[in-house]
Enzyme design. Sequence first.
Site, PDB file in Angstrom:
ATOM      1  N   LYS A 139       3.523   3.147   1.996  1.00  0.00           N
ATOM      2  CA  LYS A 139       4.940   3.638   2.269  1.00  0.00           C
ATOM      3  C   LYS A 139       5.842   2.354   1.681  1.00  0.00           C
ATOM      4  O   LYS A 139       6.088   1.535   2.126  1.00  0.00           O
ATOM      5  CB  LYS A 139       5.140   3.732   3.651  1.00  0.00           C
ATOM      6  CG  LYS A 139       6.298   4.199   3.906  1.00  0.00           C
ATOM      7  CD  LYS A 139       6.516   4.630   5.599  1.00  0.00           C
ATOM      8  CE  LYS A 139       8.057   5.062   6.075  1.00  0.00           C
ATOM      9  NZ  LYS A 139       8.369   6.153   5.194  1.00  0.00           N
ATOM     10  N   LEU A 192       2.644  11.056   1.913  1.00  0.00           N
ATOM     11  CA  LEU A 192       2.551  10.037   2.926  1.00  0.00           C
ATOM     12  C   LEU A 192       2.202  10.617   4.253  1.00  0.00           C
ATOM     13  O   LEU A 192       2.513  11.731   4.562  1.00  0.00           O
ATOM     14  CB  LEU A 192       4.004   9.511   3.075  1.00  0.00           C
ATOM     15  CG  LEU A 192       4.082   8.589   4.126  1.00  0.00           C
ATOM     16  CD1 LEU A 192       3.638   7.074   3.700  1.00  0.00           C
ATOM     17  CD2 LEU A 192       5.475   8.164   4.906  1.00  0.00           C
ATOM     18  N   TYR A 224       7.855  -0.637   3.989  1.00  0.00           N
ATOM     19  CA  TYR A 224       8.737  -0.543   4.962  1.00  0.00           C
ATOM     20  C   TYR A 224       8.408   0.838   5.939  1.00  0.00           C
ATOM     21  O   TYR A 224       7.234   1.326   5.803  1.00  0.00           O
ATOM     22  CB  TYR A 224      10.126   0.276   4.536  1.00  0.00           C
ATOM     23  CG  TYR A 224      10.162   1.755   4.232  1.00  0.00           C
ATOM     24  CD1 TYR A 224       9.713   2.053   3.092  1.00  0.00           C
ATOM     25  CD2 TYR A 224      11.010   2.363   4.652  1.00  0.00           C
ATOM     26  CE1 TYR A 224       9.725   3.500   2.288  1.00  0.00           C
ATOM     27  CE2 TYR A 224      11.168   3.764   4.313  1.00  0.00           C
ATOM     28  CZ  TYR A 224      10.346   4.000   3.398  1.00  0.00           C
ATOM     29  OH  TYR A 224      10.510   5.636   2.789  1.00  0.00           O
ATOM     30  N   GLU A 280       5.243  17.145  -0.403  1.00  0.00           N
ATOM     31  CA  GLU A 280       5.899  16.976   0.686  1.00  0.00           C
ATOM     32  C   GLU A 280       7.355  16.897   0.334  1.00  0.00           C
ATOM     33  O   GLU A 280       7.895  17.373  -0.822  1.00  0.00           O
ATOM     34  CB  GLU A 280       5.398  15.438   1.214  1.00  0.00           C
ATOM     35  CG  GLU A 280       5.822  14.474   0.200  1.00  0.00           C
ATOM     36  CD  GLU A 280       5.378  12.844   0.802  1.00  0.00           C
ATOM     37  OE1 GLU A 280       5.355  12.778   2.093  1.00  0.00           O
ATOM     38  OE2 GLU A 280       4.926  12.273   0.126  1.00  0.00           O
TER      39      GLU A 280
END
Length: 294
Positions: A149, A207, A33, A182
């Site tokens: 992702k 990511l 996505y 993250e």
Amino acid sequence: MFRMAYVNGRYVRHGEAAVHVEDRGYQLADGVYEVTEVRDGAFVDLDRHLDRLDRSLGELAIPAPMGRSALVAVLGEVVRRNRIRSGYVYLQVTRGVAPRDHAFPKKPVRPALVVTARPADRAKADALAEAGIRTVTQPDIRWGRVDIKTTGLLPNVLAKQAARAAGATEAILVDREGFVTEGASTNVWIVTGDGRLVTRPADHGILRGITRTTLMDVAAAEGLAVEERRFTLEEAFAAREVFVTSAGNVVMPVVAIDGRPIANGAPGSVASRLRHVFHAHAARTSLQSSNKCT
Ligand code: PDD
């Protein structure tokens, strides 16, 4: 006016939009996505988002559901039909519909494409940034390819929920060695005592955020030094500033981690300045910055 979504070739009422029960995204999280900001009727960094989509699809050997210009037209149409000037467009591509089997379908199936859009409350987001957000730490228990992702976000869901349960906004993920990876849905940055911006290198452990990439251009234009290196949670506690970035948050100051204030517990000047100048720079550095949605 009804909210509208795009599902596999059709524009349908959002409330009635649905995918097949054997969509591999639904059963196996076998999909990818993107979330792109729409600001003043234009996509922000759309080319970079679509480049990352192509990469994610390639890593999973899912064919593109359509060519790029057709996809941009669908995104624009969804934005237009929902009359969005400022908001977000969400797109999801899954491997498609096939009888449940872990391995890829033997006969090629058509990838499934869903696009939705929603408006953003910019005043609310700006008010949140004025105050800064509180965060909690969570162990990073995700798989080894979070650079793709994918819609397989269960660890991120649990981390974000843990943050919410603690009265915080974001979870900061920490690896086994004590390094920050993250956020649950953001990249994490610190500003060191000597004013350097530090963020983790975009290897397979995070990511590669598009906001992160564009912020590097923004920082360079502002004359700020950026260091891509791992940093520990201890370093974050001792930092002059901590902030997170994503398409949804742009630059969001972090004022506390696990109840411990960062510096004086107020948003820092570097994060606030970067948030302020981000879109002006993004428009200049993005390849299709003037990409009007309609
Ligand atoms: N999240 N890291 C993770 C795990 C993310 O899910 C995201 C984005 C980011 C920042 O990427 P970008 O700058 O390209 O938005 C980093 C999106 C917005 C989401 O899942 O809603």
